[in-house]
Design a protein around this motif. Structure first.
Motif, short mmCIF file in Angstrom:
data_model
loop_
_atom_site.label_atom_id
_atom_site.label_comp_id
_atom_site.label_asym_id
_atom_site.label_seq_id
_atom_site.Cartn_x
_atom_site.Cartn_y
_atom_site.Cartn_z
N UNK A 177 0.82 -1.21 0.00
CA UNK A 177 0.00 0.00 0.00
C UNK A 177 0.85 1.25 0.00
N UNK A 178 1.92 1.24 0.80
CA UNK A 178 2.82 2.39 0.84
C UNK A 178 3.49 2.59 -0.52
N UNK A 179 3.88 1.50 -1.16
CA UNK A 179 4.52 1.59 -2.48
C UNK A 179 3.60 2.25 -3.49
N UNK A 180 2.31 1.97 -3.39
CA UNK A 180 1.35 2.47 -4.38
C UNK A 180 1.16 3.98 -4.31
N UNK A 181 1.65 4.61 -3.24
CA UNK A 181 1.58 6.06 -3.13
C UNK A 181 2.52 6.74 -4.12
N UNK A 182 3.62 6.08 -4.45
CA UNK A 182 4.65 6.69 -5.28
C UNK A 182 4.32 6.53 -6.77
N UNK A 183 4.91 7.38 -7.62
CA UNK A 183 4.66 7.28 -9.06
C UNK A 183 4.99 5.89 -9.59
N UNK A 184 4.09 5.35 -10.40
CA UNK A 184 4.25 3.98 -10.88
C UNK A 184 4.73 3.91 -12.33
N UNK A 185 5.00 5.07 -12.94
CA UNK A 185 5.47 5.05 -14.32
C UNK A 185 6.85 4.41 -14.39
N UNK A 186 7.07 3.67 -15.47
CA UNK A 186 8.39 3.07 -15.70
C UNK A 186 9.36 4.18 -16.11
N UNK A 187 10.49 4.24 -15.41
CA UNK A 187 11.47 5.29 -15.66
C UNK A 187 12.78 4.66 -16.10
N UNK A 188 13.53 5.33 -16.98
CA UNK A 188 14.84 4.80 -17.37
C UNK A 188 15.81 4.84 -16.20
N UNK A 189 16.72 3.91 -16.18
CA UNK A 189 17.70 3.87 -15.10
C UNK A 189 18.69 5.02 -15.21
N UNK A 190 18.98 5.66 -14.07
CA UNK A 190 20.03 6.66 -14.08
C UNK A 190 21.37 5.94 -14.20
N UNK A 191 22.44 6.64 -14.63
CA UNK A 191 23.72 5.96 -14.86
C UNK A 191 24.22 5.13 -13.69
N UNK A 192 24.05 5.63 -12.46
CA UNK A 192 24.56 4.90 -11.29
C UNK A 192 23.90 3.55 -11.11
N UNK A 193 22.69 3.36 -11.66
CA UNK A 193 21.95 2.12 -11.48
C UNK A 193 22.12 1.15 -12.65
N UNK A 194 22.80 1.57 -13.67
CA UNK A 194 22.96 0.73 -14.86
C UNK A 194 24.09 -0.26 -14.64
#
Length: 415
Positions: free
Chosen positions: A116-133
């Motif tokens: 339920x807490x997770x569903x509060x945040x934006x659910x759109x798929x976002x590209x990974x920032x460089x640090x996460x690639x």
């Protein structure tokens, strides 16, 4: 399409939790002629539904992975839904070992609250920032979350033990502190629930407030530039961003202006909005807790205590310890060792003093102390239960509080 699978899993988890509640309460009812078989039957229904919901949750996870093109653990929505899935997995494993129905009454709500807490945040798929690639995203985040999931089940078992052992009728100083500790823990969970409900309620009502503020940044040539950022609020703005201008604000309970401005020392993306979120969470948590206590006409811990009758406290204590003992080495690998290796590859150092790193270390040290006191000093029963509860509250602050309050290199995972 993936969101549908998550919704179905969420609903099934809720039904499964109700099944466990029926099984526990029915065993204590005088109308049930064969309470043992009654409880066993509802226990099978509850765990069967839980496994069924877990399969939908796993389907959501892999469907989202296909849609995103990368493992869906890169932001708060994805990570918290994954953590909820891991909590359910940890619960299933421990339930199949110990067959403790009451564990479903307390462990499943933790997973449900996380989703339920997770569903509060934006659910759109976002590209990974460089640090996460990096492939370390898969290794580090999944193992850290699995370790925290076993801590969550240990927390649920710890709450069960305290509800059973704390004397809610006692008037001594130590007994009152224990009563307050249990109530504070329950209030913390209720506060998260109140926050989730309020965000969805204000979203459904179409509430919005918009601010603009100017921020100085350095461009690629290290030349200082001034940019104007737009900050949108879903909750009524008690706190506005530092040095911002109000663009639009719908009145709420006669409030047409924010009450005060976020302090200058609060840094990071959307710091003012995050502080506003924390204030609303506390206020609404107090309201919901007061309402539930008024309905129960007694402290919530005392109201829940009858659910623990007939349950062996030694079994509950053992479940809490085993859960943490399983989670600790997994968390050590994921949150510390793998995290440091990734940090060296991403930022050129194994350790910095980023807030998330510091709090992950605090969690690790706390549970190391728990195992030390448990094994070397014989801290079992109530002492062990308190440590398991406090430890997971520290985990929750690391997951939620650090993202909402403290700016750092991991701030990309919050919103």
């Amino acid at each position: 399409m993936s969101s549908t699978f998550l919704l179905v899993a969420f609903i099934i988890y809720c039904i499964a939790m109700i099944g466990f509640v029926i099984g526990i309460t029915g065993q204590k009812s005088v109308r049930v002629t064969d309470p043992e078989n009654y409880g066993r039957r509802w226990g099978k229904i509850g765990i069967g539904l839980t496994i069924f919901g877990f399969l939908f949750h796993v389907t959501f996870f892999f469907t989202r992975w296909i849609e995103a093109g990368h493992i869906p653990t890169s932001n708060m929505f994805e990570f918290m839904t994954f953590l909820g899935m891991m909590i359910v997995l940890a619960f299933i494993v421990l339930y199949l070992i110990y067959r403790a129905q009451a564990l479903g009454v307390f462990a499943l709500p933790v997973a449900i609250i996380m989703i339920g807490y997770a569903s509060v945040f934006p659910q759109e798929i976002q590209p990974l920032i460089p640090a996460l690639q990096s492939y370390w995203l898969k290794i580090h985040v999944t193992t850290a979350a699995l370790g925290e999931a076993f801590f969550a089940v240990g927390f649920a078992a710890g709450i069960m033990y305290l509800l059973q052992s704390v004397n809610f009728e006692g008037t001594s100083r130590s007994e009152r502190w224990e009563q307050r500790g249990v109530e504070f823990t329950l209030f913390t969970l209720i506060m998260i629930v109140a926050f989730v409900v309020s965000v969805f309620s204000f979203k459904a009502a179409g509430y919005e407030a918009v601010f603009t503020h100017q921020e100085k940044i350095l461009d690629q040539n290290k030349v200082e530039q001034v940019v104007t950022n737009r900050v949108e609020y879903v909750l009524p703005p008690i706190v506005k961003p530092y040095q911002s201008e109000l663009v639009e604000m719908k009145p709420f309970l006669g409030m047409t202006q924010p009450l005060f401005e976020a302090p200058s020392w609060m840094e990071g993306a959307n710091a003012g909005r995050k502080l506003n979120t924390v204030i609303w969470s506390i206020l609404l948590g107090i309201v919901l807790y007061s309402l539930l206590r008024r309905i129960a006409r007694k402290p919530l811990g005392r109201a829940l205590q009858p659910l623990m009758k007939g349950i062996d406290p030694d079994d509950v204590d053992e479940i809490s310890y085993r859960s943490i003992a399983i989670g600790y080495p997994i968390f050590t690998l994921g949150a510390l060792i793998f995290a440091m290796i990734w940090a060296e590859k991403a930022w050129g150092r194994f350790w910095g003093w980023d807030p998330k790193e510091v709090w992950a270390l605090i969690v690790w040290l706390f549970y190391a102390a728990y195992l030390h006191f448990r094994l070397s000093r014989g801290w079992q029963g109530k002492k062990s239960a308190w440590l398991s509860v406090i430890g997971f509250l520290v985990v929750m602050f690391t997951l939620i509080g650090v993202n909402l309050v403290i700016a750092g290199l991991h701030s990309y995972s919050g919103t």
